[in-house]
Design an enzyme around this catalytic site. Structure first.
Site, mmCIF file in Angstrom:
data_model
loop_
_atom_site.group_PDB
_atom_site.id
_atom_site.type_symbol
_atom_site.label_atom_id
_atom_site.label_comp_id
_atom_site.label_asym_id
_atom_site.label_seq_id
_atom_site.Cartn_x
_atom_site.Cartn_y
_atom_site.Cartn_z
ATOM 1 N N ASP A 167 0.817 -1.222 0.000
ATOM 2 C CA ASP A 167 0.000 0.000 0.000
ATOM 3 C C ASP A 167 0.846 1.266 0.000
ATOM 4 O OD1 ASP A 167 -2.272 -1.710 0.246
ATOM 5 O OD2 ASP A 167 -1.876 -1.824 2.395
ATOM 6 N N LYS B 275 2.210 2.015 -5.253
ATOM 7 C CA LYS B 275 2.931 1.493 -6.422
ATOM 8 C C LYS B 275 2.115 1.638 -7.709
ATOM 9 C CE LYS B 275 3.337 -2.518 -4.423
ATOM 10 N NZ LYS B 275 2.907 -2.216 -3.053
ATOM 11 N N GLY C 174 -4.136 -4.565 -4.193
ATOM 12 C CA GLY C 174 -5.142 -3.584 -4.572
ATOM 13 C C GLY C 174 -4.487 -2.299 -5.001
ATOM 14 N N HIS C 175 -4.350 -2.116 -6.298
ATOM 15 C CA HIS C 175 -3.761 -0.872 -6.799
ATOM 16 C C HIS C 175 -4.868 0.073 -7.220
ATOM 17 C CE1 HIS C 175 0.241 -2.938 -8.044
ATOM 18 N NE2 HIS C 175 0.154 -2.709 -6.755
ATOM 19 N N GLN D 210 2.098 -6.126 -2.984
ATOM 20 C CA GLN D 210 2.490 -6.086 -1.563
ATOM 21 C C GLN D 210 3.836 -5.374 -1.390
ATOM 22 O OE1 GLN D 210 1.589 -9.588 -2.684
ATOM 23 N NE2 GLN D 210 -0.485 -8.912 -2.409
HETATM 24 P P1 IMP Z 1 -2.665 -12.846 2.353
HETATM 25 O O1 IMP Z 1 -1.743 -12.303 1.314
HETATM 26 O O2 IMP Z 1 -4.106 -12.598 2.030
HETATM 27 O O3 IMP Z 1 -2.379 -14.275 2.695
HETATM 28 O O4 IMP Z 1 -2.396 -12.034 3.711
HETATM 29 C C1 IMP Z 1 -1.171 -12.138 4.425
HETATM 30 C C2 IMP Z 1 -0.782 -10.778 5.009
HETATM 31 O O5 IMP Z 1 -0.407 -9.904 3.956
HETATM 32 C C3 IMP Z 1 -1.911 -10.088 5.768
HETATM 33 O O6 IMP Z 1 -1.360 -9.352 6.839
HETATM 34 C C4 IMP Z 1 -2.473 -9.114 4.737
HETATM 35 O O7 IMP Z 1 -3.124 -8.010 5.322
HETATM 36 C C5 IMP Z 1 -1.200 -8.715 4.010
HETATM 37 N N1 IMP Z 1 -1.456 -8.269 2.633
HETATM 38 C C6 IMP Z 1 -1.702 -9.040 1.566
HETATM 39 N N2 IMP Z 1 -1.853 -8.279 0.472
HETATM 40 C C7 IMP Z 1 -1.678 -7.012 0.844
HETATM 41 C C8 IMP Z 1 -1.658 -5.759 0.142
HETATM 42 O O8 IMP Z 1 -1.848 -5.670 -1.081
HETATM 43 N N3 IMP Z 1 -1.419 -4.665 0.896
HETATM 44 C C9 IMP Z 1 -1.171 -4.734 2.227
HETATM 45 N N4 IMP Z 1 -1.174 -5.857 2.921
HETATM 46 C C10 IMP Z 1 -1.417 -6.996 2.236
#
Ligand code: IMP
Length: 418
Positions: A13, A16, A40-41, A220
């Site tokens: 977040d 990017k 989520g972009h 991420q």
């Molecule tokens: P998962 O990727 O859904 O398995 O989540 C694992 C961890 O990564 C959690 O703490 C999520 O909140 C975090 N996470 C996954 N994708 C994002 C993102 O795009 N932005 C911020 N945090 C993320």
């Protein structure tokens, strides 16, 4: 012509999407190399807001090739919805501008169910990401190539093998939510029908044919990397630079390794966050920075800029330049704390620890500027305190800050030439 990779230097977040969108103008091919619909972009163009989860940000531009490479995991239904939603906003998506690797693993209904039941302690996005990667590593996953290369019988037995194992796990937690064969079968038929036109047998070839005009986009951030992040509170892939090579199957040289660093820190989900501000400062950051997840809508945890994390990310990824985002969000602060070191048991440490939960942050307070900077377009239009804030970060990290974001619009950026 040059190759660029864009990497988040914090917990995701960082902003990017906007940088990818800007840089895609000068690149032929935009590559998403890991992760899944958990990203989520958000891109704002002419006051129109596009939210992307799986599709590379270059999809918004005409004439670009967008590649989803082998280490991306795909929930076919969500991908199809994303494509439909963008088409409704007049974005063209065809096999000419979107190629998806046949090695991508599919997120099936049982992955979603397992994530729902097991993901709470990490605070996952609930998109089935962890369970899909688990199957990949356990060698039981279903890939896009299976939709093309396996007979119906072979596909059916793959589903059945998975279901017998997964339903056992699911029923231990909650028997009501077990997954049936039909649900998975229909999912795969729909995926075969609608996604097949985009499936590509050799995305490495596309990448190499455009070597010199590539833009790689990580999802991420570095601290969510499964190997190098704040394990176990991480995602299940490698957003860091190494993931770009296993994620595409070819080696390319990056002329620019662009780190995206938000002017403060946020984190979604659970896990240690040394510079977190559970106070009015943190509240203001959330409110002024609209810090709510693009994928889940969850309120993000907010904190001060943590330069220990930024320095670690710069090292992990060999960051060659930085875009500092959302500087305007700090405009109402008198004083701005910045984390410049960590202590454990009262002693300064000079390494990045495997666990951040015992860490005590060491802060330095910098002066705020208390002026609206959203209309500044040149560095000399920024108040001195804002320039000092930028210089402080640059000197601490020893990496040039080339651009500074002062608002969500495409033009709200200051180019810093030195
Ligand atoms: P998962 O990727 O859904 O398995 O989540 C694992 C961890 O990564 C959690 O703490 C999520 O909140 C975090 N996470 C996954 N994708 C994002 C993102 O795009 N932005 C911020 N945090 C993320």
């Amino acid at each position: 012509m040059a190759n660029t990779i864009i990497i988040g230097m914090q917990w995701g977040d960082e902003g990017k999407g906007a940088e990818t969108d800007r840089l895609s103008e000068n690149s032929d091919v935009i590559v998403r190399y890991q992760g899944g619909g958990n990203a989520g972009h958000t891109i704002v163009i002419d006051n129109k807001k596009y939210v992307l989860h799986l599709l590379p940000s270059g999809i918004i531009r005409k004439g670009k090739i967008n590649v989803i490479s082998n280490n991306v995991v795909i929930d076919a239904f969500n991908l199809l919805k994303e494509i439909d939603d963008l088409r409704k906003m007049s974005v063209e998506i065809t096999p000419e501008n979107l190629a998806i690797s046949d090695r991508c693993h599919l997120t099936l209904p049982y992955h979603l169910r397992l994530d729902e039941l097991n993901g709470k302690s990490v605070g996952t996005t609930g998109r089935g990401i962890g369970p899909t990667y688990t199957d990949k590593v356990s060698r039981t996953g279903i890939r896009l190539c299976d939709l093309l290369d396996l007979s119906n019988n072979e596909l059916n037995s793959k589903i059945n093998e998975n279901l017998s194992e997964k339903n056992l796990l699911i029923s231990r937690k909650e028997w009501k939510s077990t997954v049936n064969f039909q649900e998975c079968y229909e999912y795969l038929l729909k995926a075969r029908d609608k996604i097949s036109p985009f499936i590509n047998r050799d995305i490495g070839k596309i990448v190499l044919e455009h070597d010199g005009s590539l833009l790689y986009e990580s999802a991420q951030g570095t601290l969510l990397d499964v190997d190098l992040g704040t394990y176990p509170y991480v995602t299940s892939s490698n957003p860091t630079i190494g993931g770009a090579f296993t994620g595409t199957g070819v080696w390319v040289d990056f002329n620019t390794k662009l780190g995206i660093l938000k002017a403060y820190t946020t984190r979604v989900g659970n896990g240690p966050f040394p510079a977190e501000q559970v106070n009015e400062f943190g509240e203001r950051l959330r409110k002024n920075g609209f810090e709510f997840g693009a994928t889940t809508g969850r309120a993000r945890r907010c904190g001060a800029l943590d330069l220990v994390i930024a320095r670690y990310s710069a090292r992990v990824n060999g960051i060659s330049e930085i875009s500092l985002t959302k500087l305007d969000v700090l405009s109402s602060e008198d004083k701005i704390p910045v984390c410049i070191g960590y202590k454990i048991d009262g002693k300064n440490i000079d390494y990045f620890p495997a666990y951040l939960n015992k860490v005590e942050p060491v802060y330095q307070e910098l002066d705020g500027w208390r002026t609206d900077i959203t209309n500044a377009r040149r560095a000399d239009e920024l108040p001195k305190e804002a320039r000092d804030y930028i210089m402080f970060i640059q000197e601490f990290l020893g990496v040039p800050i080339k651009r500074v974001g002062v608002g969500p619009g495409r033009d709200q950026v200051i180019e810093i030439f030195r």
